[in-house]
Design a protein around this motif. Structure first.
Motif, PDB file in Angstrom:
ATOM      1  N   ASN A 148      -3.982   8.356   3.997  1.00  0.00           N
ATOM      2  CA  ASN A 148      -3.127   7.207   3.690  1.00  0.00           C
ATOM      3  C   ASN A 148      -3.950   5.941   3.892  1.00  0.00           C
ATOM      4  OD1 ASN A 148      -0.129   7.933   3.319  1.00  0.00           O
ATOM      5  ND2 ASN A 148      -0.714   9.182   5.101  1.00  0.00           N
ATOM      6  N   HIS A 149      -3.653   4.913   3.106  1.00  0.00           N
ATOM      7  CA  HIS A 149      -4.298   3.613   3.349  1.00  0.00           C
ATOM      8  C   HIS A 149      -3.921   3.175   4.756  1.00  0.00           C
ATOM      9  CE1 HIS A 149      -5.178  -0.649   3.165  1.00  0.00           C
ATOM     10  NE2 HIS A 149      -5.938  -0.390   2.118  1.00  0.00           N
ATOM     11  N   TYR A 170       0.805  -1.216   0.000  1.00  0.00           N
ATOM     12  CA  TYR A 170       0.000   0.000   0.000  1.00  0.00           C
ATOM     13  C   TYR A 170       0.838   1.266   0.000  1.00  0.00           C
ATOM     14  CZ  TYR A 170      -3.675  -3.315   0.847  1.00  0.00           C
ATOM     15  OH  TYR A 170      -4.542  -4.380   0.722  1.00  0.00           O
ATOM     16  N   ASP A 198      -6.523  11.658   7.859  1.00  0.00           N
ATOM     17  CA  ASP A 198      -5.348  11.070   7.228  1.00  0.00           C
ATOM     18  C   ASP A 198      -5.872  10.164   6.123  1.00  0.00           C
ATOM     19  OD1 ASP A 198      -3.146   9.522   6.508  1.00  0.00           O
ATOM     20  OD2 ASP A 198      -2.490   9.190   8.570  1.00  0.00           O
ATOM     21  N   GLU A 252       4.492   3.617   0.904  1.00  0.00           N
ATOM     22  CA  GLU A 252       5.066   4.189   2.121  1.00  0.00           C
ATOM     23  C   GLU A 252       4.059   5.153   2.746  1.00  0.00           C
ATOM     24  OE1 GLU A 252       7.802   3.134   3.472  1.00  0.00           O
ATOM     25  OE2 GLU A 252       8.501   1.946   1.775  1.00  0.00           O
ATOM     26  N   TYR A 253       4.149   5.325   4.048  1.00  0.00           N
ATOM     27  CA  TYR A 253       3.292   6.284   4.720  1.00  0.00           C
ATOM     28  C   TYR A 253       3.737   7.693   4.347  1.00  0.00           C
ATOM     29  CZ  TYR A 253       0.717   8.839   8.227  1.00  0.00           C
ATOM     30  OH  TYR A 253      -0.134   9.716   8.836  1.00  0.00           O
ATOM     31  N   ASP A 254       2.814   8.550   3.924  1.00  0.00           N
ATOM     32  CA  ASP A 254       3.114   9.925   3.529  1.00  0.00           C
ATOM     33  C   ASP A 254       2.440  10.877   4.511  1.00  0.00           C
ATOM     34  OD1 ASP A 254       3.428  12.420   2.377  1.00  0.00           O
ATOM     35  OD2 ASP A 254       2.621  11.830   0.420  1.00  0.00           O
ATOM     36  N   LYS A 285      -0.260  13.390   3.359  1.00  0.00           N
ATOM     37  CA  LYS A 285      -1.571  12.962   2.863  1.00  0.00           C
ATOM     38  C   LYS A 285      -2.632  13.171   3.931  1.00  0.00           C
ATOM     39  CE  LYS A 285      -0.990   9.649  -0.788  1.00  0.00           C
ATOM     40  NZ  LYS A 285      -1.213   8.254  -1.183  1.00  0.00           N
ATOM     41  N   LYS A 286      -2.964  14.433   4.135  1.00  0.00           N
ATOM     42  CA  LYS A 286      -4.017  14.794   5.090  1.00  0.00           C
ATOM     43  C   LYS A 286      -4.945  15.772   4.402  1.00  0.00           C
ATOM     44  CE  LYS A 286      -1.434  13.621   9.055  1.00  0.00           C
ATOM     45  NZ  LYS A 286      -1.144  13.773  10.408  1.00  0.00           N
ATOM     46  N   ALA A 345      -0.606   1.539   4.852  1.00  0.00           N
ATOM     47  CA  ALA A 345       0.540   2.210   4.226  1.00  0.00           C
ATOM     48  C   ALA A 345       1.724   2.202   5.198  1.00  0.00           C
ATOM     49  CB  ALA A 345       0.189   3.643   3.858  1.00  0.00           C
TER      50      ALA A 345
END
Length: 167
Positions: A148-149, A98, A146, A100-102, A105-106, A152
């Motif tokens: 993000n999946h 899924y 947030d 990387e965590y970003d 992404k908010k 993620a």
């Protein structure tokens, strides 16, 4: 009597001359997972800390068409060549799952467009692709989510059993 004996020898010689391939039954190859194969699996998904995220063991199997993008790429790639009855433990990193965590992404939304009982930590539907989003901040006028999946940035472990493979 001799005549009969010669006939039996002739039959035996004739049988001996039949090619072996004509006497053996054709065996069908067991289908293996490849692009276009219709597959069903049973799986348990855990995180690197052992937390179980999802499982269909003892429930309906997961059907998919290999190569159609219905599974995360890392899982699909590592299943190539497996056949019905095979089991495997497959590790998939964020890049093939899924992403990387970003932290960027908010999204901030007008609070009036949210359920009245919204609070930090709530999971709401309606994110990209219908995935849940997590509420990270609530003020008098807005709600920050947030997008993000939820998986993620996570390393995933799939314990799978292939149930069927049809080409």
């Amino acid at each position: 009597m001799q005549h009969r004996s010669k006939s039996l020898i002739g039959i035996a010689l004739t049988i001996a001359l039949i090619p072996l391939s004509a006497c053996t039954a054709k065996t069908e190859e067991t289908p293996t997972i490849a692009n276009g194969a219709n597959v069903t699996i049973e799986y348990t998904l855990t995180l690197s800390d052992g937390t179980e995220v999802d499982s269909n063991v003892g429930k309906n199997p997961l059907p998919f068409t290999h190569g159609a993008g219905q599974l995360i790429p890392g899982l699909e790639r590592q299943m190539v060549g497996m056949k019905a009855g095979d089991t495997a433990v497959i590790f998939v990193g964020p890049a093939e799952a899924y992403g990387e965590y970003d932290p960027e992404k908010k999204m901030t939304v007008d609070k009036e467009k949210m359920p009245p009982d919204v609070q930090v930590g709530s999971q709401l539907g309606g994110g990209p692709g219908g995935q849940p989003v997590k509420v990270t901040e609530v003020t008098n006028t807005s709600v920050t989510v947030d997008i993000n999946h939820p998986l993620a940035g996570k390393d995933l472990t799939f314990d799978i059993r292939v149930l069927t493979v049809e080409l």
